[in-house]
Design an enzyme around this catalytic site. Structure first.
Site, mmCIF file in Angstrom:
data_model
loop_
_atom_site.group_PDB
_atom_site.id
_atom_site.type_symbol
_atom_site.label_atom_id
_atom_site.label_comp_id
_atom_site.label_asym_id
_atom_site.label_seq_id
_atom_site.Cartn_x
_atom_site.Cartn_y
_atom_site.Cartn_z
ATOM 1 N N LYS A 162 -8.633 -11.483 6.158
ATOM 2 C CA LYS A 162 -8.225 -10.732 7.361
ATOM 3 C C LYS A 162 -9.309 -9.738 7.793
ATOM 4 O O LYS A 162 -9.664 -9.645 8.971
ATOM 5 C CB LYS A 162 -6.918 -10.004 7.026
ATOM 6 N N ASP A 196 11.065 3.453 5.420
ATOM 7 C CA ASP A 196 10.958 2.057 5.851
ATOM 8 C C ASP A 196 12.157 1.745 6.735
ATOM 9 O O ASP A 196 13.080 2.549 6.856
ATOM 10 C CB ASP A 196 10.924 1.133 4.627
ATOM 11 N N CYS A 214 -6.489 -9.246 2.137
ATOM 12 C CA CYS A 214 -7.533 -8.355 2.650
ATOM 13 C C CYS A 214 -8.812 -9.067 3.071
ATOM 14 O O CYS A 214 -9.209 -8.972 4.239
ATOM 15 C CB CYS A 214 -7.892 -7.308 1.607
ATOM 16 N N VAL A 266 0.838 -1.214 0.000
ATOM 17 C CA VAL A 266 0.000 0.000 0.000
ATOM 18 C C VAL A 266 0.868 1.257 0.000
ATOM 19 O O VAL A 266 0.607 2.203 -0.744
ATOM 20 C CB VAL A 266 -0.966 -0.006 1.216
ATOM 21 N N GLU A 319 -7.699 2.699 1.509
ATOM 22 C CA GLU A 319 -7.402 2.372 0.104
ATOM 23 C C GLU A 319 -8.295 1.208 -0.315
ATOM 24 O O GLU A 319 -8.701 0.407 0.503
ATOM 25 C CB GLU A 319 -5.927 2.039 -0.073
ATOM 26 N N LYS A 347 15.877 -3.141 0.969
ATOM 27 C CA LYS A 347 14.686 -2.915 0.139
ATOM 28 C C LYS A 347 14.731 -1.501 -0.439
ATOM 29 O O LYS A 347 14.494 -1.276 -1.629
ATOM 30 C CB LYS A 347 13.441 -3.089 1.019
HETATM 31 C C1 UDX Z 1 -9.463 -6.808 -2.385
HETATM 32 C C2 UDX Z 1 -10.429 -5.663 -2.720
HETATM 33 O O1 UDX Z 1 -10.964 -5.858 -4.031
HETATM 34 C C3 UDX Z 1 -9.722 -4.317 -2.609
HETATM 35 O O2 UDX Z 1 -10.644 -3.269 -2.828
HETATM 36 C C4 UDX Z 1 -9.117 -4.191 -1.207
HETATM 37 O O3 UDX Z 1 -8.392 -2.982 -1.091
HETATM 38 C C5 UDX Z 1 -8.194 -5.377 -0.915
HETATM 39 O O4 UDX Z 1 -8.909 -6.609 -1.110
HETATM 40 P P1 UDX Z 1 -7.522 -8.114 -3.659
HETATM 41 O O5 UDX Z 1 -7.488 -8.978 -2.452
HETATM 42 O O6 UDX Z 1 -6.245 -7.608 -4.222
HETATM 43 O O7 UDX Z 1 -8.455 -6.823 -3.386
HETATM 44 O O8 UDX Z 1 -8.192 -8.937 -4.863
HETATM 45 P P2 UDX Z 1 -9.642 -9.142 -5.485
HETATM 46 O O9 UDX Z 1 -9.514 -9.024 -6.939
HETATM 47 O O10 UDX Z 1 -10.662 -8.332 -4.834
HETATM 48 O O11 UDX Z 1 -9.889 -10.687 -5.178
HETATM 49 C C6 UDX Z 1 -9.898 -11.210 -3.852
HETATM 50 C C7 UDX Z 1 -10.155 -12.695 -3.864
HETATM 51 O O12 UDX Z 1 -11.531 -12.926 -4.213
HETATM 52 C C8 UDX Z 1 -9.334 -13.507 -4.857
HETATM 53 O O13 UDX Z 1 -8.897 -14.703 -4.211
HETATM 54 C C9 UDX Z 1 -10.284 -13.816 -5.978
HETATM 55 O O14 UDX Z 1 -9.981 -15.025 -6.626
HETATM 56 C C10 UDX Z 1 -11.606 -13.911 -5.232
HETATM 57 N N1 UDX Z 1 -12.777 -13.592 -6.070
HETATM 58 C C11 UDX Z 1 -12.949 -12.331 -6.561
HETATM 59 C C12 UDX Z 1 -13.735 -14.578 -6.328
HETATM 60 O O15 UDX Z 1 -13.607 -15.719 -5.868
HETATM 61 N N2 UDX Z 1 -14.825 -14.235 -7.077
HETATM 62 C C13 UDX Z 1 -15.028 -12.991 -7.585
HETATM 63 O O16 UDX Z 1 -16.052 -12.791 -8.241
HETATM 64 C C14 UDX Z 1 -14.058 -12.008 -7.329
#
Ligand code: UDX
Length: 432
Positions: free
Chosen positions: A258, A32, A255, A13, A147, A37
């Site tokens: 958690k 950091d 995300c 982030v 975010e 890094k």
């Molecule tokens: C998510 C949120 O989208 C984002 O707004 C937040 O800031 C962080 O968490 P991220 O974890 O990067 O983002 O990925 P995302 O594309 O949302 O997918 C999360 C998980 O859901 C993945 O494992 C994906 O495979 C799964 N997923 C997503 C599904 O199983 N079905 C869907 O329709 C969409």
């Protein structure tokens, strides 16, 4: 107007935030504690795989608007200080605030009066109200600015976000809004606790959509309906929306798991039982068992069977394996006696899985089952007739993301199992 910004944390982030703000012309220093890094970042090398991020960092470094510094080397912090450190799950499911607290302590001591502290880290609703009172005593302002970045598309998400949420008093909101002056996205101003809740509620709602469609998929298998068509059909209703209705083996990542746990913990802490959210979490855990159950139902014992596990990250286009369904699936398959060979289009490792092939062909050849756990384009667009032909035995292909064409697998002699895609039903199953 260009703002002077200090970003605490060169993690996912922090780097996206720092590099994107610097690209918009603000003068940003990312801080950091990891000098190695920072050294590679100064050369424009990103410590993790995120499409477009290296380019943004390189561009901002060349423009002279981005710099990296060791936390201990920083003399003064002023104007805007963004907290972007991790808040991982503790054993109880609550958010671990150790790193946030450490930065807040640092700022309380070092930041010049008038500095506005911006919380980008995901912190439980109620955190900012307490923290802002403490920082106010040191003459510091406070804003919550969550975010909504998705891994794999974080840079685009930053510049094309649906909304910017800023929680705080009028002065802090006005100042932080200036960071986004060059963007068209609407700004929602609210109080700090509501901004914090928007982040958790957004993630919980998206997770709910996923678990909901996964429940519907299970029913589709019972009654002989195609979840692909059902998902499309309900998503065409603009009140529902088409996104986050992709069924499969469930969500993973840094995300959703958690943040749903942390929100559930917050509810419990307040004496409230958030049934719906608890079910969302339970359904997600259950979905991961589907491939293991399906293979057990076909083979009886998994002893002596070889399974190719394709896609080890939690989603495509990232090297992040945090809470990836593949981890649990590999563990369960091996516990049942299967020999598991993993493959991922970019090199990653997952705990407990020792054998990872370098090509998809190597992983699949000689296997009698495949579990597709992440829909990487490189996997989906492989030569599936050839892959199936290189398998042995029953040639079972469990498509955990409904990403393959069942017709192609079956025509090649494979036995296709999807999620909510019973044989002979739905557009993707039609013969010809
Ligand atoms: C998510 C949120 O989208 C984002 O707004 C937040 O800031 C962080 O968490 P991220 O974890 O990067 O983002 O990925 P995302 O594309 O949302 O997918 C999360 C998980 O859901 C993945 O494992 C994906 O495979 C799964 N997923 C997503 C599904 O199983 N079905 C869907 O329709 C969409």
């Amino acid at each position: 107007m260009a703002e002077r910004v200090f970003v605490f944390g060169a993690g996912y982030v922090g780097l996206v935030t720092g590099a994107c703000l610097a690209t918009s012309g603000h003068t940003v220093t990312v801080l950091d504690v990891d000098e190695r890094k920072l050294e590679s970042l100064r050369k424009g090398e990103c410590p993790f795989f995120e499409p477009g991020l290296s380019e943004v960092i390189t561009k901002a470094l060349a423009a002279g608007t981005l710099s990296f510094s060791l936390l201990g080397d920083i003399e003064a912090v002023e104007n805007i200080a963004v907290i972007a450190v991790g808040t991982p799950s503790t054993a109880t499911g609550s958010a671990d605030m150790t790193y946030v607290r450490a930065v807040a302590d640092f700022l309380e001591e070092k930041a010049a009066p008038g500095t506005v502290v911006v919380m980008k880290s995901t912190v439980p609703p109620g955190t900012g109200a307490k923290l802002s009172a403490r920082l106010a005593a040191a003459g510091l302002g406070y804003a919550s600015n969550p975010e909504f970045l998705r891994e794999g598309s974080a840079v685009t998400d930053w510049f094309e976000t649906d909304r910017v949420v800023i929680g705080g008093d009028d002065a802090s909101v006005a100042k932080i809004s200036r960071l986004y002056a060059d963007m068209d996205s609407p700004i929602l101003a609210c109080d700090v606790t509501s901004a914090e809740m928007i982040k958790y509620a957004s993630n919980a709602f998206l997770a709910t959509k996923i678990s909901f469609i996964n429940e519907i998929a299970v029913l589709c298998d019972f009654v002989g309906a195609s979840v692909d068509d059902v998902s499309k059909g309900i998503g065409m209703d603009t009140r529902i929306g088409a996104s986050f209705l992709k069924p499969g083996i469930g969500y993973g990542g840094s995300c959703f798991p958690k943040d749903t746990r942390a929100l559930d913990f917050l509810a419990t802490l307040n004496g409230y039982d958030f049934h719906l959210l608890r079910s969302v979490i339970d359904v997600n855990s259950r979905q991961r068992l589907l491939p293991v159950r399906a293979l057990k139902a076909r083979f009886g014992s998994l002893e002596g069977h070889r399974v190719a596990l394709l896609g080890l990250t939690f989603k495509p286009e990232t090297d992040d394996t945090r809470e990836a369904p593949a981890i649990e699936i590999a563990e369960l398959l091996q516990a049942e006696g299967a020999e598991v060979v993993g493959f991922n289009p970019i090199p990653v490792t997952i705990p407990g899985l020792d054998t990872i092939a370098t090509t998809i062909e190597e992983a699949v050849s000689g296997a009698d089952a495949i579990v597709l756990s992440t829909e990487w384009a490189q996997i989906v667009e492989s030569n599936w007739p050839a892959l199936v032909a290189s398998m042995t035995g029953e040639r079972i292909v469990f498509d955990g993301r409904n990403a393959l064409d069942p017709k192609v697998i079956r025509a090649a002699g494979g036995s296709y199992i999807g999620v909510g895609r019973p044989e002979g039903v739905g557009a993707n199953n039609h013969a010809g």
